[in-house]
Scaffold this active site. Structure first.
Site, PDB file in Angstrom:
ATOM      1  CG  HIS A  67      33.702  32.384  47.937  1.00  0.00           C
ATOM      2  ND1 HIS A  67      34.323  32.969  48.998  1.00  0.00           N
ATOM      3  CD2 HIS A  67      33.970  31.056  48.030  1.00  0.00           C
ATOM      4  CE1 HIS A  67      34.953  32.049  49.711  1.00  0.00           C
ATOM      5  NE2 HIS A  67      34.759  30.868  49.137  1.00  0.00           N
ATOM      6  CD  GLU A  68      31.561  36.768  46.758  1.00  0.00           C
ATOM      7  OE1 GLU A  68      31.973  36.281  45.699  1.00  0.00           O
ATOM      8  OE2 GLU A  68      32.250  36.797  47.789  1.00  0.00           O
ATOM      9  CD  GLU A  73      35.363  37.506  52.093  1.00  0.00           C
ATOM     10  OE1 GLU A  73      36.100  36.991  51.251  1.00  0.00           O
ATOM     11  OE2 GLU A  73      34.217  37.906  51.839  1.00  0.00           O
ATOM     12  CD  GLU A  94      32.005  34.338  50.921  1.00  0.00           C
ATOM     13  OE1 GLU A  94      31.411  34.762  49.914  1.00  0.00           O
ATOM     14  OE2 GLU A  94      32.948  34.966  51.436  1.00  0.00           O
ATOM     15  CG  HIS A 146      39.619  32.748  41.898  1.00  0.00           C
ATOM     16  ND1 HIS A 146      39.927  34.081  41.832  1.00  0.00           N
ATOM     17  CD2 HIS A 146      38.509  32.655  42.674  1.00  0.00           C
ATOM     18  CE1 HIS A 146      39.052  34.773  42.548  1.00  0.00           C
ATOM     19  NE2 HIS A 146      38.181  33.930  43.065  1.00  0.00           N
ATOM     20  CG  HIS A 147      36.393  30.680  36.646  1.00  0.00           C
ATOM     21  ND1 HIS A 147      35.718  29.600  36.124  1.00  0.00           N
ATOM     22  CD2 HIS A 147      37.619  30.660  36.087  1.00  0.00           C
ATOM     23  CE1 HIS A 147      36.512  28.955  35.269  1.00  0.00           C
ATOM     24  NE2 HIS A 147      37.678  29.584  35.234  1.00  0.00           N
ATOM     25  CD  GLU A 148      34.905  37.831  42.050  1.00  0.00           C
ATOM     26  OE1 GLU A 148      35.132  37.262  43.114  1.00  0.00           O
ATOM     27  OE2 GLU A 148      33.743  38.190  41.702  1.00  0.00           O
TER      28      GLU A 148
HETATM   29  C1  NOJ Z   1      35.180  37.435  47.709  1.00  0.00           C
HETATM   30  C2  NOJ Z   1      35.505  36.047  48.143  1.00  0.00           C
HETATM   31  O1  NOJ Z   1      34.733  35.677  49.245  1.00  0.00           O
HETATM   32  C3  NOJ Z   1      36.972  36.008  48.462  1.00  0.00           C
HETATM   33  O2  NOJ Z   1      37.319  34.748  48.989  1.00  0.00           O
HETATM   34  C4  NOJ Z   1      37.753  36.321  47.230  1.00  0.00           C
HETATM   35  O3  NOJ Z   1      39.119  36.375  47.566  1.00  0.00           O
HETATM   36  C5  NOJ Z   1      37.339  37.661  46.632  1.00  0.00           C
HETATM   37  N1  NOJ Z   1      35.928  37.737  46.518  1.00  0.00           N
HETATM   38  C6  NOJ Z   1      37.947  37.893  45.251  1.00  0.00           C
HETATM   39  O4  NOJ Z   1      37.405  36.956  44.348  1.00  0.00           O
HETATM   40 CA    CA Z   2      32.633  36.983  50.107  1.00  0.00          CA
END
Ligand code: NOJ
Ligand code: CA
Length: 704
Positions: free
Chosen positions: A470-471, A495, A489, A390-392
């Protein structure tokens, strides 16, 4: 084309065709014409290009002789004068026909037919530098794609596109399903259903149903190094391309020669018809990665839903989700139930405090002390499970790009072969480092972010890692070219059922099928069987519907999003989540209306089994599903997961009936869907009974 050609042109065409007969070229070269029509292989769709008195290029589309798109402009406003929008003449028109079939490494269907007529219209300025602009149309039976080619320019090769002038003048009054573009929440909106004449500015895919029942979806294909397309209604039913902005002035900066993405119109008599179209994939370039057997479709669980429920945190502290012990629990759960992946969010440093403010603290190679990534990766491997990375980034791509190489190297070293990326930031809030060394604010679907996503996908591919963004920027079929870009996404996902206000109403998921899902796979993360969001709030769904979403909302990676302890409470429904595949050899949309209902059947890529999913909006419905797609003479057993008595998205969501019965291709099933409900069916091909184990009679009805 011949309908509109004069005698001289026809004569030249004949000469050209004779000349070509002696060559191996497949292309038929036409002489100069000022007005030209290209027809779909079945002859039903006709695209005509003309140049107006002022030298402005325009196109129109007819279907069966009826106007679909009235005369609509083509062209650009460039940063460099003159603008490339008038004073044109048609210099040359070429046409070719293509009919080929290609194989997907994974997807909704294994083989895809690419069958179209291509018309290249070369436009040349009548005076001045006499620059050329080529518009290439591909006319399929189920729609049209066109793009611009900027050839080598006589002087300056740097092109700055200030505006793209492409229009879509919808001929008939129509109803539109759309989400707003240029708004802060990117693509995460509920869909509006309005008359077309009330649309303001919309994202694509943009879906229309005209007064005569025609379905049209406008989108784009192969969005590479260009700004994403929005649609702005200019007047009446006339839509215009509005490119996502850029911090650098022109919305697109490129060096010629280059091509724009394809502007696409999927056109069919019904909603299922537009879903069944492969036009967007067909307009993308073939796989550039070579052998992609390392890209594995998979199901996954994750340290995820608890954070959205608010019972665990991404950041460190007493309720930190990504601890070694908690992750081991998920690995054990995945191994016991046959899930390949375990996603862990919040494992790396940078989440403490207001993480979505600027993303500057994220460290993509440094784990929190209570998360032992090395031993967990080894533990997962021993159990036949893979961690999902995971890379936020919180939209800070400047920080992310700096660490991208080592971050992916770490995953590769640990055998982590898929990463979920994230760009949580308001639209226009992506922070990128410009050529001037400064931080610039960009849009999630602007040219800079289009480049960024491909850079991540290419770097990941070098290390045999799949990407789920995502985003994201919207999908435009690039999975064909980069099959490691497995999902994304790009819409309101599950969510919102944890903390959203409002949550996703049943209609939302039905809307997704014929809008967002036309662009490609979505990581919706279904399967919340507890039907419970944050603070014990009720998710507007039924249990059977949660199962149907695995079939209806396609993705080659699918999450079982609920907590393991919740799955323990609903073992019968959970069985379907364990059984359902994520990779298909065939897909059929059996019925559907935009925003109302959809029934989709898909054939497992690795067996003769079929799976069927049906969902409805807030209205209860009885749908019928003919099983004529099954093989003749073959016996099947259907396990049906249906809404039980009194089920509904506001009533008892847990009322579910599970029935097993024999079926064949001659059966038509009656699907009873509760309000906000659904139905999921596994149709397994029965092995012929051997002499020893004589066929036992199947239990006909087994109600939970
Ligand atoms: C938004 C993402 O859609 C979600 O799946 C994720 O858990 C959060 N951001 C944190 O990265
Ligand atoms: Ca999202």
């Amino acid at each position: 084309m011949s309908r509109l050609m004069n005698g001289t042109a026809k004569c030249c065409l004949l000469l050209a065709a004779l000349w070509l007969a002696g060559t191996a070229q497949a292309q038929v070269v036409y002489s100069v014409a000022s007005d030209a029509t290209a027809r779909s292989p079945d002859g039903r769709l006709a695209v005509t290009v003309r140049v107006t008195g002022e030298g402005r290029p325009e196109y129109s589309i007819l279907r069966g002789g009826r106007a679909v798109i009235d005369w609509s402009r083509l062209g650009f406003i460039l940063a460099e004068a003159p603008k490339l929008e008038r004073n044109f003449e048609v210099a040359r028109i070429e046409e070719k026909k293509v009919d080929e079939t290609w194989e997907q490494p994974w997807g909704e269907r294994r083989f895809v037919r690419n069958h179209y007529t291509e018309q290249r219209v070369s436009l040349r300025e009548k005076a001045g530098e006499r620059r050329t602009l080529v518009v290439v149309f591909r006319v399929f039976d189920d729609g049209v794609g066109f793009r611009y080619e900027f050839p080598e320019q006589p002087r300056e090769s740097q092109i700055g596109i200030v505006e793209e002038l492409t229009e879509f003048a919808i001929a008939e009054p129509a109803t539109a399903w759309w989400i707003p573009a240029g708004e802060w929440n990117r693509y995460e909106y509920l869909y509006s259903k309005t008359p077309l004449a009330e649309v303001s500015q919309a994202h694509t895919p943009f879906t229309l149903k005209t007064a005569s029942g025609l379905h049209i979806a406008i989108h784009e294909a192969a969005l590479v190094d260009y700004a994403g397309l929005w649609l702005r209604r200019v007047t009446g039913q006339r839509l215009k391309a509005e490119l996502s902005p850029s911090s650098s002035g022109p919305k697109v900066s490129r060096k010629a020669p280059f091509s724009t993405p394809w502007r696409t119109l999927q056109i069919a008599d019904s909603a299922p018809g537009i879903y069944m179209s492969d036009l967007i994939l067909n307009l993308n370039e073939p796989n550039k990665l070579g052998d992609v057997s390392w890209v594995k479709p998979f199901k996954y669980v994750g340290v995820w839903w608890a954070m959205h429920l608010g019972t665990r945190t991404w950041g460190s502290g007493p309720t930190h989700g990504a601890t070694t012990a908690e992750t081991r629990r998920y690995i054990d759960f995945a191994a016991a139930n046959g899930f390949r992946g375990v996603l862990v969010e919040g494992w790396n440093k940078g989440w403490d405090g207001d993480w979505f403010a600027d993303g500057k603290d994220f460290r993509f190679t440094e784990a929190y002390p209570d998360f032992d990534i090395v031993s967990l990766a080894a533990y997962a491997k021993k159990k036949g499970v893979h961690l999902v990375g995971h890379h936020e980034t919180a939209g800070n791509i400047a920080v992310y790009e700096k660490q991208l190489g080592p971050a992916l190297d770490l995953y590769a070293k640990l055998g982590i072969d898929a990463v979920k990326t994230g760009y949580v930031a308001d639209a226009g809030g992506v922070q990128a480092r410009g050529e001037d060394g400064r931080i610039h604010f960009e849009w999630h679907d602007g040219q800079v972010q289009a480049r960024h996503h491909l850079r991540v996908v290419e770097e990941a591919a070098k290390r045999h890692i799949a990407v789920n963004a995502h985003e994201p920027i919207k999908d435009t079929g690039l999975r064909r070219t980069y099959p490691n870009w497995v999902s994304r996404e790009g819409a309101r996902g599950m969510e919102y059922n944890a903390w959203g206000d409002p949550k996703n109403p049943p209609e939302h998921e039905v809307n997704l099928v014929f809008t967002r899902m036309l662009s490609g796979p979505m990581d919706y993360t279904p399967g919340v069987l507890s039907l419970t969001g944050a603070g014990g709030s009720r998710i507007p769904s039924t249990e059977a519907r949660q199962l149907a979403l695995y079939v209806v909302l396609y993705s080659p990676i699918q999450m079982a999003a609920d907590l393991p302890e919740n799955y323990a409470k609903y073992p019968k429904a959970f069985q379907f989540i364990k059984d359902v595949p994520v990779d298909w050899s065939d897909t059929r949309v059996l019925n559907g209306e935009v925003g109302d209902y959809a029934t989709i059947a898909r054939k497992d890529r690795r067996s003769d089994d079929w799976y069927l999913g049906a969902i409805t909006d807030e209205t209860p419905r009885v749908l019928s599903a003919s099983l004529s797609f099954l093989d003749e003479g073959k016996k099947y057993s259907a396990t049906i997961y249906r809404d039980g008595k009194g089920a509904g998205f506001e009533a008892n969501g847990h009322a579910i009936e599970v029935e097993t019965r024999p079926v064949s291709r001659h059966d038509t099933l009656r699907l009873e869907l509760a309000p906000g409900g659904g139905q999921a069916i596994r149709i397994s091909a029965r092995k012929p009974a051997t002499k020893k184990q004589k066929a036992k009679p199947q239990p006909e009805f087994d109600v939970e």
